[in-house]
Design a protein around this motif. Structure first.
Motif, PDB file in Angstrom:
ATOM      1  N   LEU A  95      -1.675 -16.808  31.911  1.00 49.23           N
ATOM      2  CA  LEU A  95      -0.886 -16.067  30.932  1.00 49.23           C
ATOM      3  C   LEU A  95      -0.201 -16.989  29.924  1.00 49.23           C
ATOM      4  O   LEU A  95       0.353 -16.506  28.929  1.00 49.23           O
ATOM      5  N   GLN A  96      -0.238 -18.293  30.171  1.00 51.25           N
ATOM      6  CA  GLN A  96       0.323 -19.254  29.226  1.00 51.25           C
ATOM      7  C   GLN A  96      -0.762 -19.974  28.434  1.00 51.25           C
ATOM      8  O   GLN A  96      -0.465 -20.898  27.670  1.00 51.25           O
ATOM      9  N   LYS A 126      -3.689  -9.948  23.845  1.00 49.47           N
ATOM     10  CA  LYS A 126      -2.527  -9.080  23.691  1.00 49.47           C
ATOM     11  C   LYS A 126      -2.373  -8.609  22.250  1.00 49.47           C
ATOM     12  O   LYS A 126      -1.644  -9.197  21.449  1.00 49.47           O
ATOM     13  N   TYR A 141       8.732 -12.784  24.391  1.00 54.39           N
ATOM     14  CA  TYR A 141       8.308 -12.722  25.784  1.00 54.39           C
ATOM     15  C   TYR A 141       7.467 -13.942  26.125  1.00 54.39           C
ATOM     16  O   TYR A 141       6.526 -14.288  25.395  1.00 54.39           O
ATOM     17  N   PRO A 165       5.363 -14.915  29.230  1.00 56.89           N
ATOM     18  CA  PRO A 165       4.874 -14.488  30.551  1.00 56.89           C
ATOM     19  C   PRO A 165       4.525 -15.667  31.454  1.00 56.89           C
ATOM     20  O   PRO A 165       3.786 -16.566  31.064  1.00 56.89           O
ATOM     21  N   GLU A 166       5.122 -15.653  32.651  1.00 58.96           N
ATOM     22  CA  GLU A 166       4.887 -16.706  33.657  1.00 58.96           C
ATOM     23  C   GLU A 166       5.030 -18.092  33.048  1.00 58.96           C
ATOM     24  O   GLU A 166       4.216 -18.987  33.281  1.00 58.96           O
ATOM     25  N   ARG A 180      12.628 -12.706  27.040  1.00 58.18           N
ATOM     26  CA  ARG A 180      12.321 -12.541  28.456  1.00 58.18           C
ATOM     27  C   ARG A 180      11.340 -13.633  28.854  1.00 58.18           C
ATOM     28  O   ARG A 180      10.407 -13.924  28.116  1.00 58.18           O
ATOM     29  N   GLY A 200       9.420 -15.673  32.544  1.00 56.61           N
ATOM     30  CA  GLY A 200       9.154 -15.596  33.979  1.00 56.61           C
ATOM     31  C   GLY A 200       8.907 -16.973  34.556  1.00 56.61           C
ATOM     32  O   GLY A 200       7.739 -17.394  34.657  1.00 56.61           O
ATOM     33  N   ASP A 236      10.430  -6.189  36.188  1.00 62.47           N
ATOM     34  CA  ASP A 236       9.460  -7.207  35.811  1.00 62.47           C
ATOM     35  C   ASP A 236       8.196  -6.593  35.214  1.00 62.47           C
ATOM     36  O   ASP A 236       7.696  -5.577  35.689  1.00 62.47           O
ATOM     37  N   ALA A 237       7.678  -7.249  34.172  1.00 65.71           N
ATOM     38  CA  ALA A 237       6.383  -6.858  33.627  1.00 65.71           C
ATOM     39  C   ALA A 237       5.262  -7.423  34.492  1.00 65.71           C
ATOM     40  O   ALA A 237       4.194  -6.831  34.594  1.00 65.71           O
ATOM     41  N   GLN A 238       5.504  -8.600  35.081  1.00 64.66           N
ATOM     42  CA  GLN A 238       4.560  -9.214  36.014  1.00 64.66           C
ATOM     43  C   GLN A 238       5.068  -8.983  37.438  1.00 64.66           C
ATOM     44  O   GLN A 238       6.265  -8.846  37.655  1.00 64.66           O
ATOM     45  N   GLU A 243      11.304 -12.132  36.504  1.00 65.54           N
ATOM     46  CA  GLU A 243      11.499 -12.296  35.065  1.00 65.54           C
ATOM     47  C   GLU A 243      12.981 -12.173  34.712  1.00 65.54           C
ATOM     48  O   GLU A 243      13.713 -11.380  35.314  1.00 65.54           O
TER      49      GLU A 243
END
Length: 360
Positions: free
Chosen positions: A11-12, A20, A57, A59-60, A91, A93, A152-154, A336
């Protein structure tokens, strides 16, 4: 690249930004005085409807050495940059594990009304606990905690099958009798497991729609989304994303997607038909995917999220029970975290974005 405590998440990767739609990506890096890179982040921006302000955002991520004494300074630099881009909140994570429970521990703890947090973990990562304390002190709040955020989204709780230092015989013997029996049944029934190309995504998507209707959930993803995912991830690295199909009597009974990056593999999305379940196509696919991941030198096979319930009467426990049968473990991540950037207007926008995300 390692992440000060773990493997970098797919996700990074830049390819994820191509997946996305509706989010504007930005790639950031931290560098020391000599120009050596010390961290990185893929930031996704979602514009708030009607205004030129953004929800940021990560993510992770970000990808940082979370054990470094200067982590607070690096996060402050991140917030300064995001504020200047017009972000009203962020946000992230942090990809760190906090607690872990073995399958045997959780099987022995199954009881009405019981949840993961009621069970003493087998391991606690002190780094995860320390980073959580640092974030709270700096004004960050965990999503869904004490009324903050919308959750959390994840997934917060992951199910992992460790492969590092284990033979396939070790993994096989670690599964419970039901899993081994179901895999053998699929073999006797001549279930064939194959890797499909992008032309097979329509079969996968048709099964996903059946699964959503049968199990009462909706991912909200289109066929085009999965086509874009397959193309983008494999363009970045051939074989990064694979589509596995279980065939029987000329039809496709199950289809799962697997993403591999470095020494971690993620079972991301699974789908199965309403018919033919007695020949156990999903168990056959999982065993094939685990074997392939092991052959590629993967250290951890990530089956993604599980609910935190251990109540056998809770419908959600079915997913936990199925994954526990592999003999793996549950890992609780740090989750997150969000922080609104300074200013009353930004706090108002943050509340509005939380309401928007809840509706979505």
């Amino acid at each position: 690249m390692q992440n000060g405590g773990g493997q970098v998440s797919f996700l990074q990767c830049p390819s994820w930004a191509e997946v996305k739609e509706g989010w504007k990506p930005e790639y950031l890096g931290w560098f020391d005085g000599a120009g050596n890179q010390e961290g990185a982040a893929l930031v996704l921006y979602r514009q708030m409807p009607g205004v030129r302000r953004y929800f940021a955002y990560i993510p992770e991520g970000p990808v940082l050495d979370w054990a470094a004494p200067g982590i607070g300074v690096r996060l402050d630099l991140l917030l300064d940059h995001l504020r200047n881009t017009g972000a009203f909140a962020v946000r992230m994570g942090p990809p760190l594990t906090y607690r872990k429970w073995s399958a045997s521990t959780l099987k022995n703890a199954v009881a009405p009304g019981r949840r993961l947090g009621d069970v003493l973990p087998d391991a606690v990562d002190p780094l995860g606990a320390a980073v959580a304390d640092r974030l709270r002190e700096a004004g960050w709040r965990r999503c869904g905690e004490d009324g903050q955020g919308v959750g959390d989204a994840q997934p917060r709780h992951l199910f992992e099958v460790p492969l590092d230092g284990r033979t396939l015989e070790d993994v096989w013997s670690g599964m419970n009798q039901e899993w081994r029996r179901n895999i053998k049944r699929a073999t006797r029934s001549d279930v064939q497991t194959v890797i499909g190309d992008d032309s097979c995504l329509s079969d996968f998507y048709a099964l996903l729609q059946q699964t959503e209707q049968r199990d009462g959930f909706r991912l909200g993803r289109s066929l085009e989304y999965f086509q874009r995912q397959h193309q983008a991830l494999n363009a970045e690295e051939p074989g990064r994303m694979r589509l596995y199909l279980a065939r029987h009597d000329g039809g496709v009974l199950a289809a799962h997607t697997l993403i591999t990056l470095g020494r971690r593999a993620w079972y991301l999305t699974g789908a199965s038909a309403d018919t033919g379940r007695e020949v156990r196509p999903s168990n056959a696919l999982q065993w094939r995917m685990i074997r392939d991941a092991h052959a590629r030198g993967v250290a951890t096979y990530d089956m993604r999220g599980v609910p935190d319930t251990l109540d056998p009467e809770d419908r959600a426990f079915g997913l936990m029970r199925w994954k526990l049968g592999t003999g793996g473990r549950v890992a609780e991540t740090l989750g997150e975290w969000e922080v609104p950037l300074q200013g009353a207007v930004n706090r108002t926008l943050h509340r509005a974005m939380q309401a928007y995300l809840t509706r979505r």
